[in-house]
Design a protein around this motif. Sequence first.
Motif, PDB file in Angstrom:
ATOM      1  N   PHE A 447       0.833  -1.205   0.000  1.00  0.00           N
ATOM      2  CA  PHE A 447       0.000   0.000   0.000  1.00  0.00           C
ATOM      3  C   PHE A 447       0.862   1.247   0.000  1.00  0.00           C
ATOM      4  N   ILE A 448       1.837   1.304   0.910  1.00  0.00           N
ATOM      5  CA  ILE A 448       2.638   2.512   1.041  1.00  0.00           C
ATOM      6  C   ILE A 448       3.469   2.756  -0.206  1.00  0.00           C
ATOM      7  N   SER A 449       4.103   1.707  -0.735  1.00  0.00           N
ATOM      8  CA  SER A 449       4.939   1.893  -1.913  1.00  0.00           C
ATOM      9  C   SER A 449       4.108   2.309  -3.112  1.00  0.00           C
ATOM     10  N   LYS A 450       2.937   1.731  -3.248  1.00  0.00           N
ATOM     11  CA  LYS A 450       2.074   2.099  -4.379  1.00  0.00           C
ATOM     12  C   LYS A 450       1.617   3.548  -4.237  1.00  0.00           C
ATOM     13  N   CYS A 451       1.265   3.962  -3.017  1.00  0.00           N
ATOM     14  CA  CYS A 451       0.903   5.361  -2.801  1.00  0.00           C
ATOM     15  C   CYS A 451       2.040   6.281  -3.233  1.00  0.00           C
ATOM     16  N   THR A 452       3.257   5.939  -2.807  1.00  0.00           N
ATOM     17  CA  THR A 452       4.393   6.785  -3.075  1.00  0.00           C
ATOM     18  C   THR A 452       4.677   6.879  -4.568  1.00  0.00           C
ATOM     19  N   LEU A 453       4.618   5.747  -5.245  1.00  0.00           N
ATOM     20  CA  LEU A 453       4.932   5.746  -6.666  1.00  0.00           C
ATOM     21  C   LEU A 453       3.841   6.421  -7.488  1.00  0.00           C
ATOM     22  N   THR A 454       2.631   6.416  -6.980  1.00  0.00           N
ATOM     23  CA  THR A 454       1.534   7.054  -7.702  1.00  0.00           C
ATOM     24  C   THR A 454       1.665   8.571  -7.647  1.00  0.00           C
ATOM     25  N   LEU A 455       2.130   9.087  -6.523  1.00  0.00           N
ATOM     26  CA  LEU A 455       2.294  10.528  -6.405  1.00  0.00           C
ATOM     27  C   LEU A 455       3.332  11.031  -7.405  1.00  0.00           C
ATOM     28  N   SER A 456       3.027  12.124  -8.044  1.00  0.00           N
ATOM     29  CA  SER A 456       3.967  12.698  -8.997  1.00  0.00           C
ATOM     30  C   SER A 456       4.675  13.926  -8.432  1.00  0.00           C
ATOM     31  N   VAL A 457       4.438  14.229  -7.167  1.00  0.00           N
ATOM     32  CA  VAL A 457       4.959  15.479  -6.624  1.00  0.00           C
ATOM     33  C   VAL A 457       5.906  15.293  -5.445  1.00  0.00           C
ATOM     34  N   PHE A 458       6.026  14.093  -4.904  1.00  0.00           N
ATOM     35  CA  PHE A 458       6.862  13.894  -3.738  1.00  0.00           C
ATOM     36  C   PHE A 458       8.082  13.043  -4.075  1.00  0.00           C
ATOM     37  N   GLN A 459       9.203  13.433  -3.492  1.00  0.00           N
ATOM     38  CA  GLN A 459      10.331  12.527  -3.435  1.00  0.00           C
ATOM     39  C   GLN A 459      10.250  11.857  -2.073  1.00  0.00           C
ATOM     40  N   SER A 460      10.368  10.556  -2.021  1.00  0.00           N
ATOM     41  CA  SER A 460      10.053   9.836  -0.790  1.00  0.00           C
ATOM     42  C   SER A 460      11.276   9.172  -0.198  1.00  0.00           C
ATOM     43  N   LEU A 461      11.353   9.257   1.097  1.00  0.00           N
ATOM     44  CA  LEU A 461      12.438   8.664   1.853  1.00  0.00           C
ATOM     45  C   LEU A 461      11.886   7.427   2.546  1.00  0.00           C
ATOM     46  N   PHE A 462      12.285   6.259   2.074  1.00  0.00           N
ATOM     47  CA  PHE A 462      11.762   5.012   2.626  1.00  0.00           C
ATOM     48  C   PHE A 462      12.689   4.509   3.718  1.00  0.00           C
ATOM     49  N   GLN A 463      12.155   4.305   4.907  1.00  0.00           N
ATOM     50  CA  GLN A 463      12.970   3.788   5.997  1.00  0.00           C
ATOM     51  C   GLN A 463      13.139   2.287   5.865  1.00  0.00           C
ATOM     52  N   THR A 464      14.356   1.832   6.101  1.00  0.00           N
ATOM     53  CA  THR A 464      14.643   0.409   5.959  1.00  0.00           C
ATOM     54  C   THR A 464      14.351  -0.384   7.228  1.00  0.00           C
ATOM     55  N   VAL A 465      14.085   0.296   8.346  1.00  0.00           N
ATOM     56  CA  VAL A 465      13.711  -0.404   9.579  1.00  0.00           C
ATOM     57  C   VAL A 465      12.363  -1.089   9.363  1.00  0.00           C
ATOM     58  N   PRO A 466      12.226  -2.355   9.747  1.00  0.00           N
ATOM     59  CA  PRO A 466      10.969  -3.077   9.496  1.00  0.00           C
ATOM     60  C   PRO A 466       9.749  -2.443  10.155  1.00  0.00           C
ATOM     61  N   SER A 467       9.917  -1.800  11.303  1.00  0.00           N
ATOM     62  CA  SER A 467       8.761  -1.229  12.002  1.00  0.00           C
ATOM     63  C   SER A 467       9.162   0.051  12.727  1.00  0.00           C
ATOM     64  N   PRO A 468       8.961   1.218  12.099  1.00  0.00           N
ATOM     65  CA  PRO A 468       9.282   2.480  12.774  1.00  0.00           C
ATOM     66  C   PRO A 468       8.475   2.695  14.049  1.00  0.00           C
ATOM     67  N   VAL A 469       7.241   2.165  14.102  1.00  0.00           N
ATOM     68  CA  VAL A 469       6.415   2.351  15.297  1.00  0.00           C
ATOM     69  C   VAL A 469       7.032   1.608  16.487  1.00  0.00           C
ATOM     70  N   LEU A 470       7.421   0.364  16.265  1.00  0.00           N
ATOM     71  CA  LEU A 470       8.105  -0.377  17.324  1.00  0.00           C
ATOM     72  C   LEU A 470       9.421   0.293  17.699  1.00  0.00           C
ATOM     73  N   LEU A 471      10.150   0.771  16.693  1.00  0.00           N
ATOM     74  CA  LEU A 471      11.428   1.434  16.955  1.00  0.00           C
ATOM     75  C   LEU A 471      11.221   2.668  17.824  1.00  0.00           C
ATOM     76  N   GLY A 472      10.167   3.455  17.533  1.00  0.00           N
ATOM     77  CA  GLY A 472       9.897   4.633  18.349  1.00  0.00           C
ATOM     78  C   GLY A 472       9.642   4.278  19.800  1.00  0.00           C
ATOM     79  N   ALA A 473       8.899   3.187  20.026  1.00  0.00           N
ATOM     80  CA  ALA A 473       8.671   2.728  21.397  1.00  0.00           C
ATOM     81  C   ALA A 473       9.983   2.305  22.049  1.00  0.00           C
ATOM     82  N   ALA A 474      10.830   1.621  21.278  1.00  0.00           N
ATOM     83  CA  ALA A 474      12.129   1.200  21.805  1.00  0.00           C
ATOM     84  C   ALA A 474      13.007   2.406  22.130  1.00  0.00           C
TER      85      ALA A 474
END
Length: 532
Positions: A447-474
């Motif tokens: 879903f996220i990658s398709k959203c990003t590629l569909t947009l024609s106006v944003f350059q996107s920075l994809f995080q390689t961490v599997p779960s940023p939400v878990l990382l934030g809690a950590a």
Amino acid sequence: MGKYVIGVDCGSGSVRAGLFDVASGELLNTAVKDILINNPEPDYYEQSSDDIWNAVIITVKQVLVNINAEDVTGISFCATCSLVALGTTGKPESVSKSGDSKWNIVMWMDHRAGEEANAINATNHSVLKYVGGSISLEMETPKLLWLKKNLPTNYRNTEQFFDLGDFLRWKASGSLSRSVCCIVCKWTHVNEEGQNFWDESYFSKVGLTDALPKIGNTFSFPGDSVQISAEAAKELGLGSGVKVGFSQIDAHSGVLGMIGCGNVPQERVGLGRLALISGTSTCHMALSPKSVMVPGVWGPYYGVILKDMYLSEAGQSAAGKLLDHVVMSHVAYPELAKECNNSVGKVLSYLEDVIRKEANPNALTEDLHIWPDYHGNRSPLADPTLKGMISGLTLSNTRTDLAALYLATIQALTVNTEVVTSKRKWKRPATPSKSWLSVGVSQNQNFISKCTLTLSVFQSLFQTVPSPVLLGAAMSAAAAVGTEVRDIVSKMAGGCSIIQPNASAKGFHDRKYRVFLQMVADQKKYREIMKS
């Protein structure tokens, strides 16, 4: 500082725990446990705090397998912004019409409190400026008012109302302090530079003065910690010296986990990015050193992620949930799901392959358009009564038609992201220029990658961490041990990869944008006709 910390994320449908290496930020072990949702009637969603805490126990113990518990020094929780009711001696108090005390949580996506939200907004109280001018029925004070009006005995019997993240921290430590992340963003608590208080005139005006003693008057801030209780340490399999960190709303935890990715210097942490946190819903989050108020955008909330930064927040009430609903409602879904072992994820992967094989995927949706507010509009229109719309249906029901519907839904969610970020005041200074979109890769990566590629106006920075939400809690768990939050973010943040905007789709995307705006205008026109 010890070797490891644990982050726990309580999402809408599951609890996840992750064991992280403090030195590198690497996710070493992870575990997931589904949790119960009671949906007794449309727009009513309830959960059980006992069920959720049991899932926490199970997942934390699983990530500790083959680990010396004494090497774990911190744990922290993030969760959906759901309302937990506890009675005497911490027992669950029912929030359900059934009276079953098992169901003592009103979920974030519960929409029962529409009338109460309207009544609160009619007061035009000054605290509403912090929620874009009108409070959402997904926030906590409308839900409190609903409980008081509809379940008065249960309301009176409740001794503590918690946001879910604060409930989990209480279970782990016994602390009744409330996280400013939770209470400022969802409970109308006022936290500005030099100010921190409940506006009692608001609670008096909406008829909730008696709720104030039940929602706490001691507060927790980013980087804070408390000691784990002996009972919780035993239940979770942790040592007695573990610190319990600052609790957060799940999306806000994702922002903390993302803002340092890509070797951001410590002094730049939190600046220059718009964070897209996607799961059941989607949140668009931006930090700024300045306060900016925008109609239809929540905030600015001071000090809820970093102590000296303001957060502005917008979003889509149903995103991943909408995709699942649209796909699973199609006549072609049952047979396809059977072939995919009844895995929604595998079905979505199949549809991605169908789209990828098309010479011109956008041709699939040239005449197929969706307005995605099946669960109301969170922002920027702040109208929970809006409904979903589809234009362009035919009698054909092939799998290609299902793939087209899936793609059209993603495009609608994508366009909504641009609508949210196109508001002039929202962009200045709360968000960066229209060139960067930091994306946390979560469970629905397609879903996220398709959203990003569909947009024609944003350059996107994809995080390689599997779960940023878990990382934030950590990160909150690591900060609890004694290191400043920005230092932890710089130290534990993962790497990033860049995805360029799809320039070739700009003309198509611009036309979709115009159709999108026309659809909501048409819906409002239909309402006027029916009311005439």
